[in-house]
Design a protein around this motif. Structure first.
Motif, PDB file in Angstrom:
ATOM      1  N   PRO A 257     -35.912 -19.366  31.040  1.00  0.00           N
ATOM      2  CA  PRO A 257     -34.445 -18.762  31.878  1.00  0.00           C
ATOM      3  C   PRO A 257     -34.031 -17.348  31.590  1.00  0.00           C
ATOM      4  N   PHE A 258     -34.944 -16.555  31.214  1.00  0.00           N
ATOM      5  CA  PHE A 258     -34.505 -15.190  30.956  1.00  0.00           C
ATOM      6  C   PHE A 258     -35.079 -14.283  32.100  1.00  0.00           C
ATOM      7  N   LEU A 259     -34.323 -13.096  32.138  1.00  0.00           N
ATOM      8  CA  LEU A 259     -34.650 -12.423  33.311  1.00  0.00           C
ATOM      9  C   LEU A 259     -35.719 -11.176  32.947  1.00  0.00           C
ATOM     10  N   GLY A 260     -36.006 -10.961  31.551  1.00  0.00           N
ATOM     11  CA  GLY A 260     -37.065  -9.981  31.343  1.00  0.00           C
ATOM     12  C   GLY A 260     -36.274  -8.545  31.145  1.00  0.00           C
ATOM     13  N   VAL A 261     -36.820  -7.883  30.132  1.00  0.00           N
ATOM     14  CA  VAL A 261     -35.908  -6.590  30.036  1.00  0.00           C
ATOM     15  C   VAL A 261     -36.087  -5.791  31.115  1.00  0.00           C
ATOM     16  N   HIS A 262     -34.630  -5.235  31.334  1.00  0.00           N
ATOM     17  CA  HIS A 262     -34.313  -4.391  32.228  1.00  0.00           C
ATOM     18  C   HIS A 262     -33.354  -3.085  32.100  1.00  0.00           C
ATOM     19  N   PHE A 263     -33.170  -2.344  33.249  1.00  0.00           N
ATOM     20  CA  PHE A 263     -32.378  -1.029  32.870  1.00  0.00           C
ATOM     21  C   PHE A 263     -31.065  -1.541  33.564  1.00  0.00           C
ATOM     22  N   THR A 264     -29.933  -1.413  32.860  1.00  0.00           N
ATOM     23  CA  THR A 264     -28.577  -1.462  33.559  1.00  0.00           C
ATOM     24  C   THR A 264     -27.680  -0.501  33.234  1.00  0.00           C
ATOM     25  N   ARG A 265     -27.040   0.309  34.253  1.00  0.00           N
ATOM     26  CA  ARG A 265     -26.334   1.240  33.968  1.00  0.00           C
ATOM     27  C   ARG A 265     -24.697   0.298  33.725  1.00  0.00           C
ATOM     28  N   MET A 266     -24.157   0.849  32.820  1.00  0.00           N
ATOM     29  CA  MET A 266     -22.913  -0.170  32.561  1.00  0.00           C
ATOM     30  C   MET A 266     -21.910   0.820  33.183  1.00  0.00           C
ATOM     31  N   ILE A 267     -20.574  -0.192  33.062  1.00  0.00           N
ATOM     32  CA  ILE A 267     -19.707   0.483  33.913  1.00  0.00           C
ATOM     33  C   ILE A 267     -18.893   1.842  33.163  1.00  0.00           C
ATOM     34  N   ASP A 268     -19.407   2.040  31.999  1.00  0.00           N
ATOM     35  CA  ASP A 268     -18.868   3.092  31.380  1.00  0.00           C
ATOM     36  C   ASP A 268     -20.035   4.372  31.389  1.00  0.00           C
ATOM     37  N   GLY A 269     -20.948   4.168  32.028  1.00  0.00           N
ATOM     38  CA  GLY A 269     -21.750   5.340  32.586  1.00  0.00           C
ATOM     39  C   GLY A 269     -23.186   5.068  31.741  1.00  0.00           C
ATOM     40  N   SER A 270     -23.145   4.631  30.729  1.00  0.00           N
ATOM     41  CA  SER A 270     -24.401   4.667  29.556  1.00  0.00           C
ATOM     42  C   SER A 270     -25.387   3.566  30.371  1.00  0.00           C
ATOM     43  N   VAL A 271     -26.620   3.725  29.823  1.00  0.00           N
ATOM     44  CA  VAL A 271     -27.665   2.761  30.211  1.00  0.00           C
ATOM     45  C   VAL A 271     -28.319   2.171  29.012  1.00  0.00           C
ATOM     46  N   GLU A 272     -28.353   0.690  29.508  1.00  0.00           N
ATOM     47  CA  GLU A 272     -28.885  -0.247  28.131  1.00  0.00           C
ATOM     48  C   GLU A 272     -30.246  -0.480  28.838  1.00  0.00           C
ATOM     49  N   CYS A 273     -31.033  -1.009  28.003  1.00  0.00           N
ATOM     50  CA  CYS A 273     -32.395  -1.302  28.408  1.00  0.00           C
ATOM     51  C   CYS A 273     -32.647  -2.802  27.317  1.00  0.00           C
ATOM     52  N   GLY A 274     -32.873  -3.760  27.874  1.00  0.00           N
ATOM     53  CA  GLY A 274     -33.182  -4.745  27.339  1.00  0.00           C
ATOM     54  C   GLY A 274     -32.428  -6.176  28.278  1.00  0.00           C
ATOM     55  N   PRO A 275     -32.181  -7.337  27.594  1.00  0.00           N
ATOM     56  CA  PRO A 275     -32.378  -7.615  26.481  1.00  0.00           C
ATOM     57  C   PRO A 275     -33.853  -8.712  26.066  1.00  0.00           C
ATOM     58  N   ASN A 276     -34.356  -8.286  25.252  1.00  0.00           N
ATOM     59  CA  ASN A 276     -35.540  -9.175  24.799  1.00  0.00           C
ATOM     60  C   ASN A 276     -35.001 -10.719  24.593  1.00  0.00           C
ATOM     61  N   ALA A 277     -35.793 -11.690  24.139  1.00  0.00           N
ATOM     62  CA  ALA A 277     -35.260 -12.987  24.104  1.00  0.00           C
ATOM     63  C   ALA A 277     -35.944 -13.645  22.683  1.00  0.00           C
ATOM     64  N   VAL A 278     -35.417 -13.319  21.414  1.00  0.00           N
ATOM     65  CA  VAL A 278     -35.975 -13.833  20.261  1.00  0.00           C
ATOM     66  C   VAL A 278     -35.238 -15.073  19.517  1.00  0.00           C
ATOM     67  N   PHE A 279     -35.904 -15.910  19.054  1.00  0.00           N
ATOM     68  CA  PHE A 279     -35.206 -17.198  18.324  1.00  0.00           C
ATOM     69  C   PHE A 279     -34.630 -16.594  17.207  1.00  0.00           C
ATOM     70  N   SER A 280     -33.463 -16.992  17.077  1.00  0.00           N
ATOM     71  CA  SER A 280     -32.533 -16.226  16.228  1.00  0.00           C
ATOM     72  C   SER A 280     -32.064 -17.384  14.915  1.00  0.00           C
TER      73      SER A 280
END
Ligand SMILES: Cc1cc2nc3c(=O)[nH]c(=O)nc-3n(C[C@H](O)[C@H](O)[C@H](O)COP(=O)(O)OP(=O)(O)OC[C@H]3O[C@@H](n4cnc5c(N)ncnc54)[C@H](O)[C@@H]3O)c2cc1C
Length: 407
Positions: A257-280
């Motif tokens: 049910p996860f979308l895979g690591v992706h690139f997201t420009r955030m509303i503050d202008g930074s760019v996030e890459c992720g998330p992975n999905a690891v048992f915590s």
């Protein structure tokens, strides 16, 4: 309605689902007194404040499912809410990029799914069109989803909190109040917290990563367990930021049910890459080595967890190794942007998803909301619950109106 109780309704959890639910009940039943109890010092401290900030379109979800219905409806309502309350957002659109032949079937399925869900403007794009939209990205086929957007969900949650306290008749948000138990009576529930008790006619459990524990305290034995999955993010350095214009997603693995690591420009202008999905090993553990004995025991003593592990050990192992290796994480990102180098990314934040898993080891795909006596329990509200939150709030208001016979 209030007579001899402190509040008519107590909502447990000051995340976006609890707040949207309280808000919608307040709008529809102005004379009802509502309290929201949040264990942290501030609202939106867990999933709502640790997510990708994407206003999802609703194209991935099974047509007719609660996710599909509430995501499309909730997205439109969220945008209207942001407009009304001047919360910054942007409908910047996203692309989904297939990078290998074996992903083409999946891409096609998402396209038809999206069409069935009525996603506005959804279209297939060719490799040259991918380049036109995202010059640094490369793929063999893609989809363009123009109605996807970005927003800061913490700002939405804070605004909801403010409106709940300002509206109604003495509604109250209590932060730093952790619910630790219930004392059930015929016509009311005494909600026990770390800082005293409150009597309420009805209780709504929106405790996210702790929702199954709260349900248990209320005598519900849900046949699910919340299994925490951490998602680590990297972020692009300022110099590399220009390699991503908006949002770039891979074709997701249909088994998860996860979308895979992706690139997201955030509303503050930074760019996030992720998330992975690891048992915590910790429900609210944001560090890679965070560990809680009780959380681990609860996850690992559940039959469903082991079935999930056995069925997906290869995937789990590769996610785990990637979590500790920047090189492997980068390799995953390079599938979407081949020119990305190690110097372009640095470690970012992390979030933990509350993923309900059944006894059969299957991650529950849709939202799960159950009633027990004078309580409603939200037992699974994974992504896109932030996007869908106002529509989920409507649904919970409907359930509360019916079950609790609210006037
Ligand atoms: C990494 C990640 C990325 C995501 N990306 C997106 C995205 O881009 N778009 C999207 O729409 N969705 C996204 N999601 C999903 C979305 O963030 C969640 O579905 C949504 O925030 C769930 O909201 P919630 O209110 O149910 O849970 P939460 O936000 O976790 O709120 C639950 C609250 O309950 C409180 N609580 C728990 N126990 C108690 C107690 N005993 N007493 C009092 N309070 C208690 C917690 O402190 C918490 O504040 C993402 C999630 C994650 C983790």
């Amino acid at each position: 309605m209030k007579q001899g109780v402190d509040f008519d309704i107590i909502v447990i959890g000051g995340g976006i689902v609890g707040l949207s639910s309280a808000y919608k009940i307040m709008l529809n039943h102005q004379h009802i007194r509502i309290a929201v109890l949040e264990k942290e010092e501030r609202l939106a401290a867990h999933q709502t404040g640790h997510n990708s900030g994407v206003i999802h379109s609703g194209l991935y979800y099974k047509p007719g499912s609660a996710k599909a219905k509430t995501c499309t409806k909730g997205r439109k309502e969220l945008i209207a809410f942001a407009e009304e309350h001047k919360i910054p957002y942007e409908i910047c659109g996203k692309i989904i990029v297939a990078t290998a032949e074996k992903e083409l079937d999946g891409l096609e399925k998402i396209f038809y799914n999206g069409r069935e869900n009525g996603i506005e403007g959804l279209e297939k794009i060719r490799p040259d069109e991918i380049k036109e939209i995202e010059p640094y990205s490369t793929g063999i086929a893609g989809l363009r989803v123009p109605c996807t957007g970005i927003i800061d969900f913490v700002k939405v949650a804070e605004k909801l909190g403010q409106l709940i306290e300002e509206g109604g008749v003495g509604n109250k948000i209590f932060t730093s109040y952790e619910v630790t138990g219930f004392d059930k009576h015929d016509f009311y529930t005494r909600v026990v917290t770390n800082r005293g008790t409150f009597d309420a006619r009805y209780v709504i459990n929106c405790a996210g990563l702790q929702c199954d524990r709260i349900a248990k305290m209320d005598g519900v034995e849900p046949e699910i367990r919340i299994i925490p999955f951490r998602g680590d993010y990297y972020e692009l350095t300022e110099q590399a930021g220009s390699k991503v214009k908006n949002l770039i997603y891979p074709v997701p693995n249909p088994d998860f049910p996860f979308l895979g690591v992706h690139f997201t420009r955030m509303i503050d202008g930074s760019v996030e890459c992720g998330p992975n999905a690891v048992f915590s090993f910790k429900r609210e553990g944001y560090g890679k080595t965070d560990f809680s004995l009780i959380d681990s025991w609860e996850s690992l003593s559940f039959r469903g967890t082991w079935k999930l592990f056995f069925r997906n050990w290869k995937y789990g192992l590769s996610e785990y190794t990637r979590a500790f290796s920047k090189k492997l994480f980068l390799r995953q990102l390079q599938r979407l942007i081949p020119s990305l180098g190690a110097g372009d990314i640095r470690p970012g934040t992390a979030g933990v998803r509350a993923q309900a898993v059944g006894l059969n080891g299957a991650p529950l795909d849709d939202f799960v909301i159950e009633r027990r006596g004078n309580s409603i329990h939200v037992l699974n509200a994974p992504s896109p619950a932030a996007t869908a939150s106002l529509a989920i709030g409507d649904h919970i208001n409907q359930l509360a109106t019916e079950y609790f016979e609210l006037k």
